[in-house]
Write an enzyme that holds these catalytic residues in place. Structure first.
Site, mmCIF file in Angstrom:
data_model
loop_
_atom_site.group_PDB
_atom_site.id
_atom_site.type_symbol
_atom_site.label_atom_id
_atom_site.label_comp_id
_atom_site.label_asym_id
_atom_site.label_seq_id
_atom_site.Cartn_x
_atom_site.Cartn_y
_atom_site.Cartn_z
ATOM 1 N N GLU A 25 0.832 -1.214 0.000
ATOM 2 C CA GLU A 25 0.000 0.000 0.000
ATOM 3 C C GLU A 25 0.865 1.262 0.000
ATOM 4 O OE1 GLU A 25 -1.251 1.967 3.380
ATOM 5 O OE2 GLU A 25 -1.126 0.187 4.660
ATOM 6 N N LYS A 86 -5.993 10.489 0.535
ATOM 7 C CA LYS A 86 -5.901 9.183 1.193
ATOM 8 C C LYS A 86 -7.128 8.401 0.750
ATOM 9 C CE LYS A 86 -6.504 7.231 5.852
ATOM 10 N NZ LYS A 86 -6.752 7.551 7.267
ATOM 11 N N VAL A 106 -5.503 0.282 3.076
ATOM 12 C CA VAL A 106 -5.665 -1.171 2.985
ATOM 13 C C VAL A 106 -6.872 -1.508 2.107
ATOM 14 C CG1 VAL A 106 -6.256 -3.250 4.300
ATOM 15 C CG2 VAL A 106 -4.475 -1.688 5.151
ATOM 16 N N ASP A 138 -16.797 5.415 14.187
ATOM 17 C CA ASP A 138 -15.567 5.460 13.399
ATOM 18 C C ASP A 138 -15.009 4.040 13.291
ATOM 19 O OD1 ASP A 138 -13.219 5.979 12.103
ATOM 20 O OD2 ASP A 138 -12.548 7.572 13.454
ATOM 21 N N SER A 140 -13.037 1.646 10.446
ATOM 22 C CA SER A 140 -12.330 1.714 9.164
ATOM 23 C C SER A 140 -13.007 0.876 8.085
ATOM 24 C CB SER A 140 -10.894 1.226 9.342
ATOM 25 O OG SER A 140 -10.230 1.207 8.093
ATOM 26 N N ALA A 141 -13.021 1.415 6.871
ATOM 27 C CA ALA A 141 -13.542 0.667 5.722
ATOM 28 C C ALA A 141 -12.675 -0.554 5.425
ATOM 29 C CB ALA A 141 -13.619 1.576 4.503
ATOM 30 N N ASP A 142 -11.493 -0.627 6.049
ATOM 31 C CA ASP A 142 -10.629 -1.811 5.858
ATOM 32 C C ASP A 142 -11.363 -3.097 6.278
ATOM 33 O OD1 ASP A 142 -8.641 -0.003 5.193
ATOM 34 O OD2 ASP A 142 -7.398 -0.381 6.966
ATOM 35 N N LYS A 159 -4.004 -1.737 14.287
ATOM 36 C CA LYS A 159 -3.174 -0.752 14.986
ATOM 37 C C LYS A 159 -3.618 -0.621 16.448
ATOM 38 C CE LYS A 159 -3.339 2.274 11.436
ATOM 39 N NZ LYS A 159 -3.225 1.645 10.132
#
Ligand code: PSU
Ligand code: MN
Length: 303
Positions: A25, A86, A106, A138, A140-142, A159
């Site tokens: 990435e 991003k 990602v 919140d 992540s779309a990951d 993370k």
């Protein structure tokens, strides 16, 4: 999408020869680390993939084209650029349609890798459910991308700035396998410990390749998360990291940092608060993940 995809000569040659490939990435380069450590790391990560016998394909959108494999000067330009988008699932095609330049998270890297026929991808740590995500939403779309896109994502877990427990629950609900490499405990990015047991454990790249093929044979769609614990010499104890995270989170709240800016803000502050120690660990873990991803790609290409 294929019209918008552009393979580098090295990636195109590896693909044509049926050689193993590993996607990398670029958000980690543009938003995850300061210059020039970001460039040095990106090049070292590509070298780690090559050392394991695979061809690296760093992915980014440059002037509206989804690039699979970058030349060194292009990587250097991205590493120094300041106004880069991003990109995630929501805006990958926006950047393409409007001729913009952006780095891929990602989620977006998985989409591009899949479109180019790559099935192994190395990153540092995935995005997940943020702390307080049960009220801020919140997430992540990951995570959703792992649920739907058939790519093996090699990481050091989610993370540590995140709510790891809720991130694991989300992945379990979505049917995403979380395989810890060589440990019974899920790592937490900079640390080897997370306090969470490994949902699944495998000890060799060939076993991960076999699992991936078994899923495909059963018609099970979606990605797989491989969590590779950082070696003890480079890892930072969880208690040490937690102090920096608490402080960075407090500052983010005080400044009302929101949306896409949250993760880059927290990572940047933790580099400062740790006086560069978190950055050294981050560099070590992404190199280790790249090596393991290369070994998995090599194993997938055999038999
Ligand atoms: N791994 C790192 N550093 C990073 C990232 C991963 O070591 O900066 C990036 C990835 O691109 C990941 C993104 O998709 O952070 C997560 O951002 P968000 O939490 O906004 O979804
Ligand atoms: Mn977010």
């Amino acid at each position: 999408m294929t019209d918008h995809l552009m393979l580098s000569p090295a990636v195109a040659a590896a693909k044509a020869a049926g050689n193993p490939l590993v996607a990398l990435e670029s958000t980690i380069v543009t938003h995850g680390m300061p210059y020039p450590a970001n460039l040095r790391t990106a090049l070292a990560v590509e070298a780690a993939v090559r050392d394991s016998g695979a061809e690296p394909a760093t992915i980014a959108v440059i002037d509206g084209r989804v690039r699979i494999g970058l030349e060194t000067d292009e990587l250097a330009a991205l590493a120094e650029a300041r106004d880069v988008m991003k990109l995630s699932r929501a805006d990958l095609a926006f950047a393409v349609a409007s001729g913009r330049t952006g780095s891929t998270t990602v989620a977006a890297t998985m989409i591009a890798a899949r479109a180019a026929g790559l099935s192994v991808f190395a990153t540092g740590g995935i995005g997940g459910v943020h702390r307080g995500g049960e009220t801020s939403l919140d997430v992540s779309a990951d995570l959703e991308e792992l649920a739907r896109t058939d790519v093996i994502v090699v990481s050091a877990g989610a993370k540590a700035i995140l709510d790891i427990g809720r991130t694991l629950e989300y992945l379990e609900t979505k049917g995403v396998p979380v395989v810890v490499y060589g440990s019974d405990e899920l790592p937490a990015f900079w640390s080897r410990q997370s306090g969470h047991a490994a949902p699944l454990r495998l000890d060799a790249p060939a076993e991960i390749a076999r699992f991936h093929k078994a899923r495909a044979a059963l018609g099970i769609a979606g990605g797989m998360l491989v969590a590779n614990p950082l070696d003890a010499a480079n890892a930072i104890p969880r208690e040490t990291v937690e102090g920096w995270i608490e402080q960075a989170l407090g500052e983010a709240a005080a400044k009302s940092v929101a949306g896409k800016a949250v993760t880059p803000f927290l990572l940047g502050r933790i580099v400062e608060l740790s006086e560069g120690r978190s950055l050294e660990a981050n560099i070590a873990l992404i190199k280790a993940n790249a090596r393991l991803a290369g070994e998995i790609a090599v194993a997938l290409a055999q038999d």
